[in-house]
Design a protein around this motif. Structure first.
Motif, PDB file in Angstrom:
ATOM      1  N   ARG A 223       6.347  -4.473  32.995  1.00  0.00           N
ATOM      2  CA  ARG A 223       7.651  -3.654  33.025  1.00  0.00           C
ATOM      3  C   ARG A 223       8.542  -4.350  34.195  1.00  0.00           C
ATOM      4  NH1 ARG A 223       5.397   0.305  36.415  1.00  0.00           N
ATOM      5  NH2 ARG A 223       6.136  -1.006  38.305  1.00  0.00           N
TER       6      ARG A 223
ATOM      7  N   ASP B 233       0.171   6.046  31.722  1.00  0.00           N
ATOM      8  CA  ASP B 233       1.222   7.355  31.942  1.00  0.00           C
ATOM      9  C   ASP B 233       2.580   7.263  30.991  1.00  0.00           C
ATOM     10  OD1 ASP B 233       2.056   4.857  33.404  1.00  0.00           O
ATOM     11  OD2 ASP B 233       1.897   5.772  35.280  1.00  0.00           O
TER      12      ASP B 233
ATOM     13  N   ASP C   1      -4.250  13.092  34.424  1.00  0.00           N
ATOM     14  CA  ASP C   1      -4.154  12.864  35.461  1.00  0.00           C
ATOM     15  C   ASP C   1      -2.777  13.501  36.182  1.00  0.00           C
ATOM     16  OD1 ASP C   1      -3.908  11.670  38.178  1.00  0.00           O
ATOM     17  OD2 ASP C   1      -3.971   9.433  37.407  1.00  0.00           O
TER      18      ASP C   1
ATOM     19  N   ARG D 261       0.347  11.804  37.741  1.00  0.00           N
ATOM     20  CA  ARG D 261       1.490  11.242  37.137  1.00  0.00           C
ATOM     21  C   ARG D 261       2.667  11.934  36.999  1.00  0.00           C
ATOM     22  NH1 ARG D 261      -2.466   9.822  31.980  1.00  0.00           N
ATOM     23  NH2 ARG D 261      -3.148   7.817  32.549  1.00  0.00           N
TER      24      ARG D 261
ATOM     25  N   ARG E 176       8.670   9.647  41.241  1.00  0.00           N
ATOM     26  CA  ARG E 176       8.851   8.217  41.891  1.00  0.00           C
ATOM     27  C   ARG E 176       9.393   7.109  41.019  1.00  0.00           C
ATOM     28  NH1 ARG E 176       5.562   3.108  41.954  1.00  0.00           N
ATOM     29  NH2 ARG E 176       3.655   4.435  41.730  1.00  0.00           N
TER      30      ARG E 176
END
Ligand code: CTP
Length: 466
Positions: free
Chosen positions: A36, A121, A167, A170, A176
């Motif tokens: 990424r 995620d 989770d 996430r 964030r």
């Protein structure tokens, strides 16, 4: 777009990793944040290598080939990592990982490459680059991650409810990333985050705090703070901040939304300082406004003592959020003193009031003034200019007093021994008084700061002291 093949081929450790995988007859990929950030042209951190097979065995073989001595193995998590030169290489076996409803610990199962990528995620984090011989350097983009990077969009690869249930941390990671990268959130993701906000209760405080501080460190923290607030997540992870929200109107007095004001103050600080603790202090500066809020028929809304109360809350907040206690005094002090500079603006303020402020604030004076300036969020440019010039006035006074105090530290050019001899007196208070009188004369500019003039002056005042 960047030429991945070229980038990957140039790195020796990727080439060696590919050979080792070939020898072991397993498949490996570079995955996650590294890919990424490569596309986004951001600073590259650790390299995550996904091993379809035993990640620990692979890390061991590769480290031997690269001549690396120290390897850390985390058998329970099936991960390993080592530094090659200054590159942090992390290895993980392909798996699926999810939190069940009841447990605070994730369940981990061995999986295929597809299983692993599917359970990640966000689409922007599902990108992988093959390190395998047959398609070395090829980008694998199963969920349209590259397109979402272009669209600046945070989206889950599967139904967000499922991804967040796997989770719940996430939820915070989504906010964030939005804050760090200035990306938008997919609408269904936001709905799921709102619905599942309470699931964050099963996540350890350390992980929550880490994400929260990554939001504070981002270029414009209000992006993440507002997402936390609007989704109801703030209420779960930081109720005191959530309580700052809301406006009220009585008679003609309008009570400003303290949360939005605080967001602005944090952004203002962030635009001039990378100090995350100063940003945190900005977030905390009005934290005790809700419980100190009163309505006065004549003056409207008041918040007497909110700075004292707020600073007293810090210890509890630091404890609960598991923040480092080494930063407690700093934050507590800034919260407690954030109104003090305003009180020092008036012309009648004495030197000793300024001196007391200088001593209390100590080395954090600059940060204090940065926070005070950031606290000016008025939309009226005239007011802003006036408030800013008021702080300048305070700083001028501070500089002035500091300058004069420095002068005071100097010693009379005529020393005590000589005074005692000339006046024919033993060591006593009088010696000090004579010395101070000489020093004052120098400070007042009556005589120059040298021995000759000081001696002459002493002889002139001799009669007054005998
Ligand atoms: N990941 C995930 N769910 C999590 C944490 C991580 O699916 N709760 C996956 C993502 O694919 C992520 C990768 O694991 O890209 C690595 O995680 P991590 O190193 O924590 O995050 P990065 O994406 O690398 O970003 P950063 O370094 O900024 O935290």
């Amino acid at each position: 777009m960047l030429n991945f093949k070229k980038y990957i081929t140039e790195k020796e450790y990727f080439k060696v990793a590919s050979q080792v995988a070939e020898e072991m007859n397993i498949q490996i990929y570079v995955v996650g944040g590294f890919v990424r950030d490569l596309i986004l042209d951001r600073k590259l951190d650790d390299v995550d290598i996904l091993v379809v097979g035993n990640g620990l065995d692979f890390a061991k073989k590769l480290s031997q080939k690269l001549g690396v001595k120290k390897v850390d193995y985390f058998k329970t998590f099936g991960t390993a990592h080592f530094f090659y030169k200054d590159i942090d290489l992390e290895f993980v076996g392909a798996r699926t990982e999810s939190y069940s409803r009841e447990s605070r610990n994730p369940e981990v199962e061995i999986g295929t490459f597809e299983d692993d990528i599917n359970r990640r995620d966000f689409t922007i984090n599902t990108l992988a680059i093959s390190l395998n011989k047959n398609n070395f350097g090829e980008l694998i983009d199963k969920f349209g991650g590259v397109k979402d990077i272009e669209l600046k969009l945070i989206k889950t690869p599967l139904d967000p409810v499922e991804t967040f249930n796997d989770d719940p941390l996430r939820i915070l990671r989504a906010f964030r990333f939005a804050s760090q990268l200035n990306f938008k959130l997919d609408e269904t993701l936001l709905e799921a985050a709102t619905k599942l906000a309470n699931r964050l209760e099963i996540i350890s405080q350390e992980r929550v705090t880490e994400e929260f501080f990554k939001i504070l460190k981002s270029p414009k923290p209000s992006v993440g703070l507002k997402l936390l607030f609007d989704s109801g997540v703030m209420e779960v992870i930081f109720p005191e901040v959530a309580n700052l929200g809301g406006v009220e109107q009585r008679n003609d007095f309008h009570h400003k939304d303290v949360f939005l004001h605080t967001c602005q103050v944090v952004d203002n600080v962030a635009s001039v300082s990378d100090n995350v603790w100063l940003r945190f202090a900005a977030l905390m500066h009005d934290i005790a406004k809700p419980p100190t809020k009163r309505f006065d028929e004549k003056v409207g809304w008041t918040f007497h003592g909110h700075e004292e109360k707020g600073s007293r809350w810090m210890k509890y907040i630091f404890k609960r959020m598991k923040l480092p206690f080494s930063k407690l005094d700093y934050v507590r002090k800034l919260v407690r003193l954030h109104l003090r500079p305003i009180a020092l603006i008036s012309d009648e303020v004495t030197d000793s009031a300024i001196r007391r402020f200088i001593v209390t604030i100590g080395e954090d004076l600059e940060d204090m003034i940065t926070l005070c300036r950031a606290d000016i969020t008025s939309k009226n440019p005239k007011k802003v200019t006036r408030y800013l010039s008021n702080y300048e006035k305070v700083m001028d006074k501070v500089r002035d007093v500091k300058e004069r105090d420095k002068l005071r530290e100097f010693q009379s050019p005529v020393h005590g021994e000589e005074i005692m001899k000339i006046f024919n007196i033993p060591p006593s208070r009088k010696v000090g008084e004579i010395k101070t009188t000489i020093e004052e004369a120098i400070l007042d500019g009556k005589i120059g700061n040298n021995y000759k003039e000081a001696f002459e002056y002493m002889m002139k005042i001799k009669d007054e002291f005998t």
